[in-house]
Design an enzyme around this catalytic site. Structure first.
Site, mmCIF file in Angstrom:
data_model
loop_
_atom_site.group_PDB
_atom_site.id
_atom_site.type_symbol
_atom_site.label_atom_id
_atom_site.label_comp_id
_atom_site.label_asym_id
_atom_site.label_seq_id
_atom_site.Cartn_x
_atom_site.Cartn_y
_atom_site.Cartn_z
ATOM 1 N N ASN A 215 20.530 82.915 -8.276
ATOM 2 C CA ASN A 215 20.722 82.724 -9.132
ATOM 3 C C ASN A 215 22.087 82.452 -9.354
ATOM 4 O O ASN A 215 22.792 81.809 -8.541
ATOM 5 C CB ASN A 215 20.462 84.188 -10.226
ATOM 6 N N PRO A 310 16.153 97.728 -4.792
ATOM 7 C CA PRO A 310 16.592 98.668 -5.630
ATOM 8 C C PRO A 310 17.787 98.592 -6.502
ATOM 9 O O PRO A 310 18.503 97.825 -6.579
ATOM 10 C CB PRO A 310 17.532 99.341 -4.067
ATOM 11 N N ASP A 311 17.644 99.469 -7.420
ATOM 12 C CA ASP A 311 18.670 98.732 -8.895
ATOM 13 C C ASP A 311 19.487 99.947 -8.053
ATOM 14 O O ASP A 311 20.164 100.805 -8.103
ATOM 15 C CB ASP A 311 17.675 99.822 -9.758
ATOM 16 N N LYS A 342 19.212 99.515 -22.015
ATOM 17 C CA LYS A 342 19.432 100.149 -20.523
ATOM 18 C C LYS A 342 20.526 101.067 -20.292
ATOM 19 O O LYS A 342 20.631 101.885 -18.991
ATOM 20 C CB LYS A 342 20.312 98.912 -20.517
ATOM 21 N N LYS A 346 19.390 103.939 -17.690
ATOM 22 C CA LYS A 346 20.243 103.630 -16.553
ATOM 23 C C LYS A 346 21.168 105.332 -16.125
ATOM 24 O O LYS A 346 22.256 105.173 -15.054
ATOM 25 C CB LYS A 346 20.825 102.288 -15.831
#
Ligand code: C5P
Length: 405
Positions: A215, A310-311, A342, A346
């Site tokens: 990105n 994976p986060d 979020k 999270k």
């Protein structure tokens, strides 16, 4: 839009510019110091004006530039003793080997060295010279003497020099000097003794030996946070995807490529960390298989099977022994709603949200605007500013929250 941060109470800073090639950067340095609320006046040595004109520094500082101790008009307007008394701080940037040696020996042979001798203000110097001149034992012994007598030595940095040599002796960048001067001037080190771990930049997921998924993240925000945390007194470890920014001064940097590598690096470093800032634009997916040969374009269509990465941020936030966890959210609609979702999902302590639809802000740009949301429901809008200034405000906010806890 003003870029002043809340640290500033307008201290008087006398900038001494001496005759080195890095003097050309002083216009930017004056601007950076003024952004931080300093009243800046400039004194130049005769050599300095070979590299930058007094007119340039007069224009950016907004005051006449002082050059000559025997200039009657200048002395009548503001004499050298008055200047010495006016200054709350003295900064010499660039500081040549010659001026450093003169200060060590208490010489007063030009306006700048005379003011240094006549002033009680703390002195900071940003040396700039050829690497061999810096390495010379005479210079090193002079620097040691100045450090012993309480002079703050900023840098120098290392790298390619104007003369083509490579090594230590480059003047620190104006932004780094301004940030260090600010933190020294205001004694603001709210993160002293804290360990900060930061992820920054993009990740790059290989498809085959030549192609990848990635990105546009530049890493600027994460690097600015690393610098701001360092200046706030923290021990900082930055885990960075591939970017083209220089390493922040005094920060440990681990370079990685893929999300999996970034995750491993975080797992290896998170123990004992007080604050984790997940600023990296981690690729959400990576190819299930990485071809070891370049894939041939035989078919009209091709399918690439991707698996979820994976986060990293959520993993850190879900640890039993967790640091204070800060995440980022880039949203294109309903900024507050999605950022809050979020934050909850999270299990973050704070999230910094930005609207990616604002032109010229955010991804891969110099400026940004952020909405900080806290798990207690508090919110704070950080108006459009450079990423450096925003990073400082984020660090201030984190330090405040840690002190409240
Ligand atoms: O879910 P989303 O990617 O929008 O979340 C953004 C935040 O999560 C950022 O702070 C980013 O650094 C972090 N993140 C992460 N690992 C991922 C994806 C995002 O740490 N795989």
């Amino acid at each position: 839009m003003s870029e002043k941060t809340s640290f500033n109470q307008n201290k008087n800073l006398l900038l001494g510019v001496t005759g080195g090639i890095a003097a050309y950067k002083c216009a930017d340095l004056v601007r950076r110091l003024k952004e931080r609320g300093f009243n800046v006046r400039v004194v130049m040595t005769p050599g300095a004006s070979e590299f930058i004109t007094p007119m340039t520094l007069q224009a950016v500082s907004g005051h006449p530039v002082h050059q000559d101790i025997f200039d009657q008009a200048m002395e009548a307007a503001m004499g050298h003793i008055e200047l010495a008394k006016w200054a709350d701080l003295l900064l010499i940037a660039p500081a040549t080997a010659n001026t450093i040696a003169k200060i060590v020996h208490g010489k007063a042979d030009n306006l700048l060295t005379t003011i240094v001798l006549a002033s009680k203000a703390p002195l900071m110097i940003a040396p700039a010279m050829n690497q061999q001149m810096w390495a010379n034992s005479v210079t090193q012994s002079n620097i040691e003497k100045l450090s012993h007598s309480g002079v703050t030595v900023l840098g120098p940095g290392a790298g390619e020099q104007a003369c083509g040599d490579i090594g230590a002796g480059r003047m620190l960048e104006p932004l780094d000097i301004a940030q260090q001067v600010q933190s020294i001037a205001y004694g603001d080190k709210p993160l002293t003794g804290k360990k900060v771990l930061i992820t920054a930049g993009p990740t790059v997921e290989a498809i085959d030996p030549v192609r990848f998924i990635s990105n546009h993240s530049s890493g600027k925000m994460g690097y600015a946070i690393a610098k701001a945390a360092k200046i706030a007194g923290a021990e900082v470890h930055l885990i960075s995807g591939p970017v083209s920014i220089g390493e922040p001064f005094g920060v440990q940097v681990t370079r990685v490529t893929s999300a999996a590598q970034m995750f491993d690096a975080v797992k290896n470093s998170v123990e004992g960390v007080d604050i984790f800032v997940g600023c990296a634009a981690v690729a959400d997916y990576s190819p299930v298989e990485v071809s070891c040969q370049k894939i041939k374009k035989n078919d009209e269509e091709m399918c690439l099977l991707l698996k979820r990465n994976p986060d990293i941020l959520a993993w850190v936030a879900n640890r039993a022994e967790r640091p204070y966890v800060v995440g980022f959210a880039a949203e294109s609609q309903s900024l507050k709603f999605y950022a809050n979702k979020k934050l909850e999902k999270k299990k973050l302590d704070m999230i910094c949200a930005n609207d990616i639809c604002c032109e010229g802000l955010g991804f891969n740009s110099e400026d940004n605007q952020l909405l900080l949301l806290d798990k207690s429901g508090e919110e704070k809008l950080l108006n459009v500013a450079s990423k450096e200034v925003l990073a400082q405000q984020i660090i201030e906010q984190i330090a405040m929250k840690l002190n409240e806890a």
